[in-house]
Design a protein around this motif. Structure first.
Motif, PDB file in Angstrom:
ATOM      1  N   TYR A  23     -41.438 -13.651   2.988  1.00 48.23           N
ATOM      2  CA  TYR A  23     -42.078 -14.281   4.000  1.00 48.23           C
ATOM      3  C   TYR A  23     -41.132 -14.018   5.827  1.00 48.23           C
ATOM      4  N   ASP A  24     -39.808 -13.945   5.057  1.00 51.28           N
ATOM      5  CA  ASP A  24     -38.537 -13.882   5.832  1.00 51.28           C
ATOM      6  C   ASP A  24     -38.773 -11.957   6.543  1.00 51.28           C
ATOM      7  N   ALA A  25     -38.941 -11.200   5.086  1.00 50.48           N
ATOM      8  CA  ALA A  25     -38.185  -9.964   5.696  1.00 50.48           C
ATOM      9  C   ALA A  25     -39.777  -9.921   6.302  1.00 50.48           C
ATOM     10  N   VAL A  26     -40.949 -10.385   6.318  1.00 52.12           N
ATOM     11  CA  VAL A  26     -41.921 -10.039   6.732  1.00 52.12           C
ATOM     12  C   VAL A  26     -41.855 -10.700   8.557  1.00 52.12           C
ATOM     13  N   PHE A  43     -34.911  -1.871  12.735  1.00 55.65           N
ATOM     14  CA  PHE A  43     -34.497  -3.355  11.353  1.00 55.65           C
ATOM     15  C   PHE A  43     -33.548  -2.525  10.062  1.00 55.65           C
ATOM     16  N   ASN A  44     -33.319  -3.939  10.303  1.00 56.41           N
ATOM     17  CA  ASN A  44     -32.276  -3.781   8.901  1.00 56.41           C
ATOM     18  C   ASN A  44     -32.580  -5.153   7.925  1.00 56.41           C
ATOM     19  N   CYS A  45     -33.592  -4.800   7.036  1.00 57.06           N
ATOM     20  CA  CYS A  45     -34.452  -5.428   6.512  1.00 57.06           C
ATOM     21  C   CYS A  45     -33.804  -5.427   4.380  1.00 57.06           C
ATOM     22  N   PRO A  46     -32.933  -5.515   3.985  1.00 60.47           N
ATOM     23  CA  PRO A  46     -31.820  -5.321   2.827  1.00 60.47           C
ATOM     24  C   PRO A  46     -33.666  -5.325   2.046  1.00 60.47           C
ATOM     25  N   GLU A  47     -34.257  -5.567   1.906  1.00 59.06           N
ATOM     26  CA  GLU A  47     -35.550  -5.874   0.700  1.00 59.06           C
ATOM     27  C   GLU A  47     -36.668  -4.344   1.670  1.00 59.06           C
ATOM     28  N   LEU A  48     -36.384  -3.706   2.068  1.00 54.24           N
ATOM     29  CA  LEU A  48     -37.401  -2.542   2.760  1.00 54.24           C
ATOM     30  C   LEU A  48     -35.430  -1.311   2.626  1.00 54.24           C
TER      31      LEU A  48
END
Length: 276
Positions: A23-26, A43-48
């Motif tokens: 949820y937080d990543a989205v 962005f800076n998203c570890p999951e992506l």
């Protein structure tokens, strides 16, 4: 965590389940797309894959630059989030004239005839006034007799913001201040920018040797700019995503000039992207 409306919360939960993301990543990507006006996102998203950049209908960059599956995921996700933002009230409505709202400038300025955003800066142009928002802080400038037709920004704060007028390119920090973020009124001496830009310009003498030297200098300058990103130990210094993309553009220009081979260009580009 950014507050969402009930509609936004439900939509984010659905997207999270479909993409297999938290949820937080989205929400992180939703905020990034929203800050980019629905057309771009940094962005800076570890999951992506960590740091990256998305442009609608254009380039998508991720930390793992050769992972085309990840690029497609980011592109699809950002496009869906952009459509979601345009069709739904995802974030709570913030009162006009409040930092963070769509109408973030002081209400007494009226309606701007031009407004936009670049990176973390928003700006709005009014008759004789320019409003700039940086990190939620608003500064008002007197535009004097300038007829603003375009705004551009280099990396940095609002002091790097420039605009086009009938007198040429003018830096925002050269304008008189009307109010600072602290609401302190500063009296600035009026400057006649027209006199500075209308000074006589000497016509250069046509000298083939000088022309050749100028062309050589144009080829050397990009190389100097690239050399400046390497320290004495040969390690690449840390840069933001936007700065890294700017450096890669300079490397591509060097490759076009023949100063770098294809393999050298790819090696340097990979090193830069790994240090975002």
């Amino acid at each position: 965590m950014q507050t969402l409306t009930d509609t936004g919360d439900n939509l984010v939960k659905g997207i999270s389940a479909r993409y297999g993301l938290s949820y937080d990543a989205v929400v992180h990507m939703l905020i990034a797309v929203n800050h980019g006006g629905g057309s771009m996102a940094q962005f800076n998203c570890p999951e992506l894959g960590g740091s990256g950049q998305w442009m609608r209908g254009g380039m998508t960059m991720v930390g793992d630059m050769f992972n085309n599956g990840l690029k497609n995921t980011v592109d699809n996700l950002c496009n869906e989030l952009a459509n979601l933002l345009s069709a739904n009230q995802v974030f709570p409505v913030i009162p006009a004239g409040t930092p963070g709202s769509a109408q973030w400038w002081p209400t007494d300025l009226g309606s701007p005839f031009s407004s936009g955003a670049q990176n973390n800066i928003r700006y709005a142009v009014f008759p004789n006034r320019l409003a700039v928002e940086l990190n939620g802080q608003i500064t008002i400038y007197d535009t004097l007799d300038h007829q603003i037709s375009g705004v551009s920004q280099q990396q940095g704060s609002e002091t790097s913001l420039t605009f086009n007028s009938q007198w040429g390119n003018i830096s925002v920090n050269s304008l008189p201040l009307i109010s600072q973020p602290t609401d302190t009124i500063i009296q600035s001496e009026q400057q006649n920018f027209a006199q500075a830009t209308q000074a006589p310009i000497e016509q250069p003498v046509n000298n083939p040797a000088s022309d050749q030297q100028a062309q050589q200098t144009q080829q050397i300058e990009p190389q100097k700019a690239v050399n400046n990103i390497i320290n004495t130990q040969g390690n690449v210094l840390p840069f933001s995503v936007a700065e890294t993309l700017e450096i890669i553009e300079k490397l591509a220009h060097l490759k076009e000039l023949g100063a770098l081979s294809e393999s050298e260009f790819n090696t340097k580009k990979t090193e830069l992207l790994q240090r975002i």
